[in-house]
Scaffold this active site. Structure first.
Site, PDB file in Angstrom:
ATOM      1  N   SER A  65       0.791  -1.229   0.000  1.00 18.57           N
ATOM      2  CA  SER A  65       0.000   0.000   0.000  1.00 18.57           C
ATOM      3  C   SER A  65       0.823   1.279   0.000  1.00 18.57           C
ATOM      4  O   SER A  65       0.258   2.369  -0.171  1.00 18.57           O
ATOM      5  CB  SER A  65      -0.965   0.012   1.186  1.00 18.57           C
ATOM      6  OG  SER A  65      -2.065  -0.827   0.915  1.00 18.57           O
ATOM      7  N   TYR A 113     -10.831   3.045   5.039  1.00 15.80           N
ATOM      8  CA  TYR A 113      -9.724   2.664   4.151  1.00 15.80           C
ATOM      9  C   TYR A 113     -10.226   1.683   3.102  1.00 15.80           C
ATOM     10  O   TYR A 113     -10.820   0.659   3.426  1.00 15.80           O
ATOM     11  CB  TYR A 113      -8.622   2.031   4.984  1.00 15.80           C
ATOM     12  CG  TYR A 113      -7.329   1.790   4.261  1.00 15.80           C
ATOM     13  CD1 TYR A 113      -6.361   2.783   4.206  1.00 15.80           C
ATOM     14  CD2 TYR A 113      -7.055   0.571   3.660  1.00 15.80           C
ATOM     15  CE1 TYR A 113      -5.151   2.564   3.561  1.00 15.80           C
ATOM     16  CE2 TYR A 113      -5.858   0.345   3.004  1.00 15.80           C
ATOM     17  CZ  TYR A 113      -4.909   1.337   2.958  1.00 15.80           C
ATOM     18  OH  TYR A 113      -3.721   1.120   2.315  1.00 15.80           O
TER      19      TYR A 113
END
Length: 403
Positions: A114, A212
């Site tokens: 990420s 998220y």
């Protein structure tokens, strides 16, 4: 501001998936998983600015890496610390290959996962500076008809909300994580990932919450491709990787399961009663613009320094990147703040730092740069088997930046 370098919710999701796959608790650590002994000394990368730490009397960073292996149960760990003057130190602990006992390569390549979001957000913000993208424009402007679902309408969701995880779109990864072997081996097209995320109802109205979601960043990657006409990996390479000299960072080709060059193996404990499974080779199409990149700790540091130093973004766009909102899911304190692909937090020594971090199958990376220009990246070669181990990694990053 306080935030973890990676999302504990993602760790919890993965641990839950492991429990399902293993038929028992994923918090158990097998004997072989905890077997690699700490004690590898600090080492330097072969760069002119590298400095050799004291190999006889390990410093605090080396001690924290040794503890990650000894107490956290990680097979191996590696780190790079870059001082504000550009001098860099590299560290390793444990082993890089459980089958052979081979050492962890100094500044080896890992799946930075990420952390890719910082690169994708940077490209989008460069397009904003060029007048080709408007942060406040709806994603519908660039991807007409793509973003539709239960309570989801691309005409109501701005580019900013995608980058800031305030879109309300669910994370497709929550569904993919239910079968880690399929996630490791399967091929996924970007639009397939988007459709999977859109198959869940909206979590909240756009701008009315924070959650998220990798789906947001796959959409951001599709935005880049729609505006430029080029693959998002090419744009990241030509706009970021090449200009600032990230020689060991690259966008893997579709279905390339390998990691080029020196790298430690990455492991997942699929069954707590069996040895860990080698997940080094895997298909990264499930990450794409949200998590496909491969790189080294020192390259991540170089990127962070360049980003916060204004080498990649104009002042106005960097300021937008650092405009944060409450992101209570991002860490366990409930006080996290998240910008556009970048999060801010305060170190134990009181200095403000900026971060993202990344969790891949077999690799976990924590990284940050202080406002004073000091950067550090710590990577481990397994998913944590407890939240305590994840917090230990966070503490190692804090040590590296505050020592």
């Amino acid at each position: 501001m306080r935030t973890s370098p990676f999302t504990p919710r993602r760790v919890v999701t993965v641990l839950a998936a492991l429990a399902v796959l293993g038929g028992g608790t994923a918090l158990a650590v097998s004997e072989e998983f905890g077997a690699p002994a700490a004690g590898a000394t600090a080492a330097t990368h072969s760069t002119p600015d590298a400095v050799q730490p004291d190999a006889v009397q390990p410093d605090a960073v080396q001690q924290s890496l040794d503890a990650l292996v000894r107490d956290g149960g990680f097979p191996g760990a590696l780190a790079a610390v870059r001082d504000a003057d550009g001098q860099s130190r590299n560290y390793t602990a444990g082993v890089g290959d459980l089958a052979t006992g081979e050492e962890v390569p100094v500044d080896g390549r890992v799946r930075i996962a990420s952390n890719t979001k910082m690169f994708t957000a940077t490209v989008v913000l460069q397009l904003v500076a060029e007048g080709r993208v408007d942060l406040e424009a709806p994603i519908e402007t660039y991807l007409p008809g793509v973003v539709r679902g239960d309570g989801i309408d691309g005409r109501q969701i701005s580019v900013r909300q995608l980058l800031q995880h305030t879109s309300g779109i669910a994370d497709y990864d929550d569904k993919l994580a239910a079968d880690l072997i399929a996630l490791r081996d399967g091929h996924h097209e970007p639009l397939e990932l988007v459709e999977l995320g859109l198959s869940s109802p909206a979590l909240f109205a756009p701008g009315q919450g924070w959650s998220y979601s990798n789906t947001n960043y796959v959409l951001a990657g599709l935005l880049v491709e729609a505006v430029t006409g080029n693959p998002v990996g090419d744009e990241i390479t030509e706009r970021i990787i090449e200009p600032i000299g990230l020689e060991d960072t690259y966008w893997p080709a579709a279905d390339d399961r390998t990691i080029r060059g020196p790298h430690p193996h990455g492991y997942v404990t699929v069954d707590p009663n069996s040895p860990p499974v080698d997940f080094t080779e895997q298909n990264v199409t499930a990450g794409w613009a949200a998590g496909a990149l491969i790189g080294t700790p020192s390259d991540l540091n170089r990127f962070l320094v360049a980003l916060l130093g204004g080498d990649l973004l104009e002042p106005a766009e960097l300021a937008e990147m650092q405009r944060t909102v409450d992101a209570p899911e991002f860490d366990t304190t409930g006080k996290a703040r998240y910008g556009l692909g970048l999060a801010g937090f305060t170190l134990s020594c009181g200095e403000v730092a900026w971060t993202h971090g990344g969790t891949a199958l077999g690799y976990l990376t924590a990284d940050a740069v202080t406002e004073g220009g000091r950067a550090a990246t710590v990577a481990v070669t397994a998913l944590p088997t407890s939240l305590e181990a994840a917090e230990q990694l966070e503490a190692a990053l804090d040590t590296a930046l505050c020592r």
